[in-house]
Design a protein around this motif. Structure first.
Motif, PDB file in Angstrom:
ATOM      1  N   SER A 196      25.799  22.142   4.514  1.00  0.00           N
ATOM      2  CA  SER A 196      26.718  22.461   3.420  1.00  0.00           C
ATOM      3  C   SER A 196      26.810  23.960   3.143  1.00  0.00           C
ATOM      4  O   SER A 196      27.864  24.449   2.730  1.00  0.00           O
ATOM      5  CB  SER A 196      26.339  21.703   2.153  1.00  0.00           C
ATOM      6  OG  SER A 196      25.027  22.049   1.785  1.00  0.00           O
ATOM      7  N   LEU A 199      29.243  25.379   5.575  1.00  0.00           N
ATOM      8  CA  LEU A 199      30.608  24.971   5.222  1.00  0.00           C
ATOM      9  C   LEU A 199      31.139  25.807   4.060  1.00  0.00           C
ATOM     10  O   LEU A 199      32.292  26.251   4.079  1.00  0.00           O
ATOM     11  CB  LEU A 199      30.639  23.470   4.862  1.00  0.00           C
ATOM     12  CG  LEU A 199      32.015  22.934   4.469  1.00  0.00           C
ATOM     13  CD1 LEU A 199      33.026  23.107   5.609  1.00  0.00           C
ATOM     14  CD2 LEU A 199      31.932  21.452   4.063  1.00  0.00           C
ATOM     15  N   LEU A 200      30.275  26.064   3.064  1.00  0.00           N
ATOM     16  CA  LEU A 200      30.734  26.883   1.936  1.00  0.00           C
ATOM     17  C   LEU A 200      31.045  28.310   2.402  1.00  0.00           C
ATOM     18  O   LEU A 200      32.045  28.901   1.991  1.00  0.00           O
ATOM     19  CB  LEU A 200      29.668  26.893   0.820  1.00  0.00           C
ATOM     20  CG  LEU A 200      30.041  27.721  -0.413  1.00  0.00           C
ATOM     21  CD1 LEU A 200      31.334  27.217  -1.059  1.00  0.00           C
ATOM     22  CD2 LEU A 200      28.895  27.695  -1.440  1.00  0.00           C
ATOM     23  N   PHE A 244      32.072  29.233   5.327  1.00  0.00           N
ATOM     24  CA  PHE A 244      33.343  29.133   6.056  1.00  0.00           C
ATOM     25  C   PHE A 244      34.515  29.062   5.070  1.00  0.00           C
ATOM     26  O   PHE A 244      35.522  29.756   5.219  1.00  0.00           O
ATOM     27  CB  PHE A 244      33.317  27.885   6.962  1.00  0.00           C
ATOM     28  CG  PHE A 244      34.539  27.713   7.818  1.00  0.00           C
ATOM     29  CD1 PHE A 244      34.667  28.404   9.018  1.00  0.00           C
ATOM     30  CD2 PHE A 244      35.571  26.866   7.429  1.00  0.00           C
ATOM     31  CE1 PHE A 244      35.799  28.251   9.821  1.00  0.00           C
ATOM     32  CE2 PHE A 244      36.698  26.704   8.219  1.00  0.00           C
ATOM     33  CZ  PHE A 244      36.814  27.396   9.424  1.00  0.00           C
ATOM     34  N   ASP A 245      34.358  28.235   4.037  1.00  0.00           N
ATOM     35  CA  ASP A 245      35.450  28.063   3.065  1.00  0.00           C
ATOM     36  C   ASP A 245      35.734  29.365   2.312  1.00  0.00           C
ATOM     37  O   ASP A 245      36.888  29.691   2.033  1.00  0.00           O
ATOM     38  CB  ASP A 245      35.105  26.948   2.067  1.00  0.00           C
ATOM     39  CG  ASP A 245      35.168  25.557   2.704  1.00  0.00           C
ATOM     40  OD1 ASP A 245      35.716  25.442   3.823  1.00  0.00           O
ATOM     41  OD2 ASP A 245      34.661  24.593   2.089  1.00  0.00           O
ATOM     42  N   ILE A 264      37.628  31.663   4.680  1.00  0.00           N
ATOM     43  CA  ILE A 264      39.023  31.246   4.859  1.00  0.00           C
ATOM     44  C   ILE A 264      39.839  31.513   3.586  1.00  0.00           C
ATOM     45  O   ILE A 264      40.988  31.958   3.656  1.00  0.00           O
ATOM     46  CB  ILE A 264      39.102  29.735   5.227  1.00  0.00           C
ATOM     47  CG1 ILE A 264      38.431  29.490   6.583  1.00  0.00           C
ATOM     48  CG2 ILE A 264      40.545  29.236   5.217  1.00  0.00           C
ATOM     49  CD1 ILE A 264      39.083  30.147   7.768  1.00  0.00           C
ATOM     50  N   HIS A 265      39.227  31.257   2.432  1.00  0.00           N
ATOM     51  CA  HIS A 265      39.945  31.466   1.166  1.00  0.00           C
ATOM     52  C   HIS A 265      40.418  32.920   1.061  1.00  0.00           C
ATOM     53  O   HIS A 265      41.566  33.200   0.721  1.00  0.00           O
ATOM     54  CB  HIS A 265      39.018  31.108  -0.001  1.00  0.00           C
ATOM     55  CG  HIS A 265      39.657  31.224  -1.345  1.00  0.00           C
ATOM     56  ND1 HIS A 265      40.582  30.329  -1.817  1.00  0.00           N
ATOM     57  CD2 HIS A 265      39.531  32.173  -2.316  1.00  0.00           C
ATOM     58  CE1 HIS A 265      40.993  30.700  -3.019  1.00  0.00           C
ATOM     59  NE2 HIS A 265      40.365  31.818  -3.344  1.00  0.00           N
ATOM     60  N   LYS A 325      43.239  33.692   3.591  1.00  0.00           N
ATOM     61  CA  LYS A 325      44.512  33.120   3.153  1.00  0.00           C
ATOM     62  C   LYS A 325      45.136  33.981   2.051  1.00  0.00           C
ATOM     63  O   LYS A 325      46.346  34.207   2.022  1.00  0.00           O
ATOM     64  CB  LYS A 325      44.253  31.694   2.661  1.00  0.00           C
ATOM     65  CG  LYS A 325      45.483  30.861   2.592  1.00  0.00           C
ATOM     66  CD  LYS A 325      45.153  29.408   2.324  1.00  0.00           C
ATOM     67  CE  LYS A 325      44.905  28.636   3.595  1.00  0.00           C
ATOM     68  NZ  LYS A 325      44.874  27.197   3.416  1.00  0.00           N
ATOM     69  N   ALA A 383      42.579  26.699   9.838  1.00  0.00           N
ATOM     70  CA  ALA A 383      42.319  26.632   8.402  1.00  0.00           C
ATOM     71  C   ALA A 383      43.034  27.744   7.634  1.00  0.00           C
ATOM     72  O   ALA A 383      43.499  27.535   6.516  1.00  0.00           O
ATOM     73  CB  ALA A 383      40.808  26.707   8.154  1.00  0.00           C
TER      74      ALA A 383
END
Ligand SMILES: Nc1ncnc2c1ncn2[C@@H]1O[C@H](COP(=O)(O)OP(=O)(O)O)[C@@H](O)[C@H]1O
Ligand SMILES: CC(=O)OP(=O)(O)O
Ligand SMILES: [Mg+2]
Length: 403
Positions: free
Chosen positions: A298, A301-302, A304-305, A308-309, A312, A344
């Protein structure tokens, strides 16, 4: 004898990438990489590209950049491509920070060296390594022109509205605090290559370039000229990077100093070396992060998020800055190789005319290519960067002719 060869040195904080090129046809004669300089486990990988020799690798401590360059010179000499060759016309150096002063590639003399040195406080990870590279190369070939190609040069076209921070003007001017931007050689090369991929002239296209390496930056390029970029006074601003935080509220620094009791140097190290992906999950290599995500980790994953955020947000911001976007180009280690990052970053942006085709995105290749579906209004491209070729081209144009 005609001299048409150029040696390019791209000295990073703990690595040196190099290429020897023959500029009569832009072919590469040899290339290589020295990694983990200053550690016990340094590694030199040398690839001869002429004469059929095999790739060579050696490991063991390489103490500093000077030792690294001498090792590189030895490898080249072993292939009959030594620095003493009369065919060598010039040596081109990547220099990360050129301030406002250097808008073009520049033949290095004492005054240029002094200016690169003066800029060390705003590129502490990079300019010292660049300087060692230059001085070592000068010692090996004092007779040759040495050319500096600056990461900042491409961004000097940014309008004041993008280049200035909203702080007191006289304080900013006194200390030359403004947004300079970096990775400019890559942004210039990739934006041009993207126009070519679209079959258009650079003047006719607007491109968002996402240079995602260990350091990462985005740029908005209108008609071949940079109008905004995500790095600022130093390469710390902007995107989430391998070890750097990118954007944050500047008050985080006051808080860590006043409440956390950290010194300015400790905060500098924290934000430059212990933040970004490595700070969030302990790894800065996107391959490892994807592997951990696949295993259900996890914190990976955080990380990575968050990465990506931020990416973007910059795509949206530069879409607005440009008004019309013809293409988005992904480049550098992560951008060229990490299909999940590309997917993503663009997910959910169909209303902006952006989409990625899963099949095309999965293809691995060293060639520039489109990964958007036919119908997409804005093309999404993967365009491998070649900072060394671009540096060689600029070096030869400036210093190759009269050698
Ligand atoms: N196959 C791959 N898949 C995903 N990420 C990759 C792959 N290969 C390299 N990378 C990423 O690229 C990064 C290095 O990019 P690079 O452009 O060489 O950086 P730099 O020039 O800053 O050293 C690595 O840290 C890793 O995160
Ligand atoms: C300016 C910069 O961040 O360079 P690199 O990505 O090589 O660290
Ligand atoms: Mg790089």
């Amino acid at each position: 004898m005609s001299s048409s060869r150029v040696l390019v040195l791209n000295s990073g904080s703990s690595s040196v990438k190099y290429q020897l090129l023959d500029m009569s046809d832009s072919s590469r004669l040899a290339m290589g990489l020295v990694e983990r300089i200053g550690e016990e486990t340094s590694r030199l990988k040398h690839t001869p590209l002429t004469g059929g020799g095999a790739e060579r690798e050696r490991t063991g401590p390489i103490a500093d950049h000077e030792a690294a360059l001498k090792a590189v010179a030895d490898e080249l000499a072993a292939d009959g491509l030594g620095l003493d060759s009369p065919e060598l016309a010039a040596i081109g150096h990547r220099v990360v920070h050129g301030g406002k002063h250097f808008t073009e590639p520049t033949v290095i003399d004492d005054a240029v060296l002094a200016e690169i040195e003066r800029l060390i406080p705003v590129a502490p990870l990079h300019n010292p390594a660049n300087l060692t590279g230059i001085r070592t190369a000068q010692a090996l070939r004092p007779d040759l022109p040495q050319v500096a190609v600056f990461d900042t040069a491409f961004h000097t076209t940014m309008p004041e509205a993008a280049a200035r921070y909203a702080i007191d003007v006289s304080t900013a001017d006194e200390h030359r605090v403004r947004r300079y931007g970096f990775h400019g050689t890559s942004h210039a090369y990739v934006s041009r290559a993207t126009a070519k991929l679209l079959g258009k002239a650079p003047e006719d296209v607007n491109v968002i370039v996402l240079h995602l390496g260990n350091g990462a930056s985005a740029s908005a390029v209108r008609g071949g000229r940079c109008v905004d970029t995500s790095m600022g006074l130093t390469p710390l601003e902007g995107l989430v990077m391998g070890t750097r935080s990118g954007d944050l509220d500047p008050a985080v620094i006051f808080h860590l100093a006043r409440v956390g009791g950290l010194s300015i140097d400790e905060i500098d190290t924290l934000l430059n070396k212990k933040s970004g992906l490595v700070g969030l999950c302990g790894d800065n290599d996107m391959r490892e992060i994807r592997r951990r995500i696949d295993e259900g980790d996890s914190s990976a994953l955080l990380a990575f998020d968050i990465y990506i955020h931020r990416l973007k947000k910059y795509i949206g911001a530069y879409y607005a800055v440009l008004g019309r976007v013809d293409a988005i180009a992904f480049t550098a280690g992560v951008g060229e190789n990490a299909a999940p990052v590309r997917e993503a970053a663009v997910a959910g942006l169909e209303e902006l005319g952006l989409a990625v085709d899963g099949g095309l995105n999965a293809v691995r290749s060293d060639e520039p290519r489109l990964i958007s579906p036919e119908y997409a209004r804005v093309k999404v491209a993967v365009v491998p960067t070649d900072e060394e070729l671009e540096i060689a081209t600029q070096t030869y144009a400036l210093a190759g002719k009269n050698s």
